[in-house]
Every structure is written in structure tokens, then in C-alpha cells.
Design an enzyme around this catalytic site. Structure first.
Site, mmCIF file in Angstrom:
data_model
loop_
_atom_site.group_PDB
_atom_site.id
_atom_site.type_symbol
_atom_site.label_atom_id
_atom_site.label_comp_id
_atom_site.label_asym_id
_atom_site.label_seq_id
_atom_site.Cartn_x
_atom_site.Cartn_y
_atom_site.Cartn_z
ATOM 1 N N ASP A 14 52.954 72.789 34.461
ATOM 2 C CA ASP A 14 53.200 73.600 33.266
ATOM 3 C C ASP A 14 53.763 72.732 32.147
ATOM 4 O O ASP A 14 54.574 71.839 32.394
ATOM 5 C CB ASP A 14 54.187 74.720 33.610
ATOM 6 C CG ASP A 14 54.232 75.797 32.542
ATOM 7 O OD1 ASP A 14 53.306 75.843 31.696
ATOM 8 O OD2 ASP A 14 55.190 76.588 32.544
ATOM 9 N N GLY A 17 50.616 72.219 26.801
ATOM 10 C CA GLY A 17 50.505 72.679 25.418
ATOM 11 C C GLY A 17 51.777 72.458 24.628
ATOM 12 O O GLY A 17 51.743 72.033 23.462
ATOM 13 N N GLU A 61 44.262 83.871 35.764
ATOM 14 C CA GLU A 61 44.763 84.445 34.514
ATOM 15 C C GLU A 61 44.481 83.554 33.302
ATOM 16 O O GLU A 61 44.573 84.008 32.156
ATOM 17 C CB GLU A 61 46.271 84.699 34.609
ATOM 18 C CG GLU A 61 46.664 85.871 35.500
ATOM 19 C CD GLU A 61 46.541 85.557 36.981
ATOM 20 O OE1 GLU A 61 46.777 84.389 37.376
ATOM 21 O OE2 GLU A 61 46.196 86.476 37.749
ATOM 22 N N ASN A 62 44.142 82.288 33.540
ATOM 23 C CA ASN A 62 43.930 81.361 32.423
ATOM 24 C C ASN A 62 42.687 81.673 31.600
ATOM 25 O O ASN A 62 42.516 81.139 30.496
ATOM 26 C CB ASN A 62 43.862 79.914 32.920
ATOM 27 C CG ASN A 62 45.215 79.357 33.309
ATOM 28 O OD1 ASN A 62 45.310 78.444 34.128
ATOM 29 N ND2 ASN A 62 46.292 79.887 32.736
ATOM 30 N N TRP A 63 41.817 82.546 32.125
ATOM 31 C CA TRP A 63 40.653 82.960 31.332
ATOM 32 C C TRP A 63 41.068 83.732 30.086
ATOM 33 O O TRP A 63 40.264 83.910 29.162
ATOM 34 C CB TRP A 63 39.720 83.830 32.181
ATOM 35 C CG TRP A 63 39.116 83.123 33.340
ATOM 36 C CD1 TRP A 63 39.468 83.258 34.655
ATOM 37 C CD2 TRP A 63 38.057 82.160 33.322
ATOM 38 N NE1 TRP A 63 38.702 82.444 35.449
ATOM 39 C CE2 TRP A 63 37.821 81.759 34.663
ATOM 40 C CE3 TRP A 63 37.281 81.604 32.299
ATOM 41 C CZ2 TRP A 63 36.841 80.822 34.999
ATOM 42 C CZ3 TRP A 63 36.306 80.668 32.633
ATOM 43 C CH2 TRP A 63 36.097 80.287 33.961
#
Length: 237
Positions: A14, A17, A61-63
Site C-alpha cells: 500500500d 499513489g 475491489e481495485n476495479w
């Protein structure tokens, strides 16, 4: 009994970004830097004699992320598999994937299957990438498989331990040992639908370090702390 290093480390990678934002760069650059750390952490674990390393690369869930970012991640993954193949071959590292890859494009699926096949006999370390992976999804897929094989009569004759063994044998991780040590970078203190079944007795380590800044010294410090922890598995000393 003398404590030993974990057999299976799992990492929630994580902070790519946020690392990029702090550097004044695009999020995509953070993912590129994170890919470099994937290579490094795999090598560090191999040097320590740790047999299994699972990395949470892309969740179910990253979609939900912007399409442009998802598309970039898919291309980055394909490039990584192609570019790193010589490293896997040279260092005798086995590559495996857990998760549902059926939704990926043909080129990416082929790249995954090709590297899995090419490294299937390697024994130095097994690196597992969790791709389109979510623990609830994995468990649901496992139950669907079992539902096709179990009759009410058969089910009635099974003990809870029998059922646990059957679940273990049908998970994506069927041939892997349970997770001993789970690391999450980036400062969040949750496990985000990752290996909920396999990490039942894992030692948890959370660090504020963003994944592209995660280094060998920090991993070594965590491993030393792991050796100091007493793992009783519900028993007593």
C-alpha cells in the site's frame, strides 16, 4: 523450541499513489517504483531462506479505480512478467498466482500462465502474486466447488475438521502453508479482504512507510521482531 523465520510472508503493498503524490509525480510513477520493490523484496526473502512470499498486487475491489489507472496497471503487470522472467530463471524462483484471472485479457493471461509453467520446478522461493484477488471471493468460489461434490448425506457424515480440510484443499492456496507473517505498508491498520482464512494465526506488522520506500533494513527489523514474538496458537507457554 528455538524460534525460526516465517515460512510464509504476505505483504499488502500500500502507498504507491501517495508516494507519487509526495514526490510531485503521477500515480503511475508510484506503481512503477512499487514494481521495483517487488523485485527487491523477493530477493531479500530468498536471501533469508523464506520459502513463500505472497504479494497483494491487485484486488477484486481495485476495479473501482479510474479506468486509465487500471489499464496502466494491467500493462505494467504484463511488462513486469516479461522483463523479470530472466530474473526468475536465474535465481530459481517459482512464480504463482492466486485469484480469478479469467477476466484478464488474453495476452496477460498467457504471460501469467507462461511464467508459471516455466518456473514450476524452481525451489529457491515461491513468489505468489494475488491478482484480481479477494478473500471473500476466493472462499465463495471454494464453496461453489464443494457444493458440486458434496451431497447432504455426505455432508452429514463429516466433522468440522473434515470440512476445514476440504476447504483448505480447494482454496487458491491449496498447496501453500498458512501465512505466518502479514505486513502492510502505507500506514493503514486493516487487512482489506486479504487471505482472511490463511492468515488466521499470522503475526501482523503495520508500518507507515509507503511501499516504494520500503527497504531491506525495515524488513530485517520486522523479521527480528517476529523471532521475539511468542506464537501460542491458542495454547499456553
Amino acid at each position: 523450541m528455538k524460534p525460526s523465520y516465517p515460512q510464509h510472508i504476505a505483504v499488502i503493498m500500500d502507498g504507491n499513489g501517495r508516494w507519487a503524490k509526495k514526490q510531485g509525480k503521477k500515480r503511475t510513477q508510484g506503481h512503477k517504483e512499487g514494481a521495483k520493490i517487488v523485485r527487491d523484496i523477493t530477493q531479500w526473502c530468498a536471501e533469508k531462506g523464506i520459502p513463500y512470499l505472497t504479494l497483494y498486487a491487485f484486488s477484486t475491489e481495485n476495479w473501482k479505480r479510474p479506468k486509465i489507472e487500471v489499464d496502466f496497471l494491467m500493462k505494467l503487470l504484463e511488462k513486469y512478467l516479461h522483463d523479470e522472467k530472466p530474473v526468475y530463471m536465474k535465481n530459481h524462483i517459482r512464480f504463482r498466482v492466486i485469484g480469478d484471472i479469467s477476466v484478464f485479457n488474453t495476452r496477460l493471461k498467457n504471460a501469467i500462465l507462461e511464467l508459471e509453467h516455466a518456473t514450476q520446478n524452481h525451489t529457491k522461493l515461491t513468489q505468489i502474486l494475488a491478482l484480481n484477488y479477494g478473500s471473500r471471493d476466493e472462499i465463495a468460489r471454494t464453496f461453489i466447488k464443494l457444493a458440486h461434490t458434496l451431497t447432504p448425506h455426505t455432508l452429514a457424515s463429516l466433522s468440522s475438521q473434515d470440512i476445514i480440510s476440504m476447504i483448505n484443499a480447494n482454496l487458491d492456496t491449496a498447496t501453500l502453508p498458512d501465512v505466518d507473517m502479514l505486513i502492510r505498508t502505507g500506514g493503514e491498520k486493516r487487512i482489506s479482504n486479504f487471505m482472511l482464512w490463511q492468515a488466521s494465526y499470522a503475526e501482523l506488522f503495520f508500518t507507515p512507510t509507503l511501499f516504494p520506500s520500503f527497504g531491506k533494513n525495515e524488513l530485517n527489523a520486522m523479521l527480528e521482531e517476529f523471532l521475539q514474538r511468542q506464537r501460542r496458537f491458542g495454547g499456553v507457554e
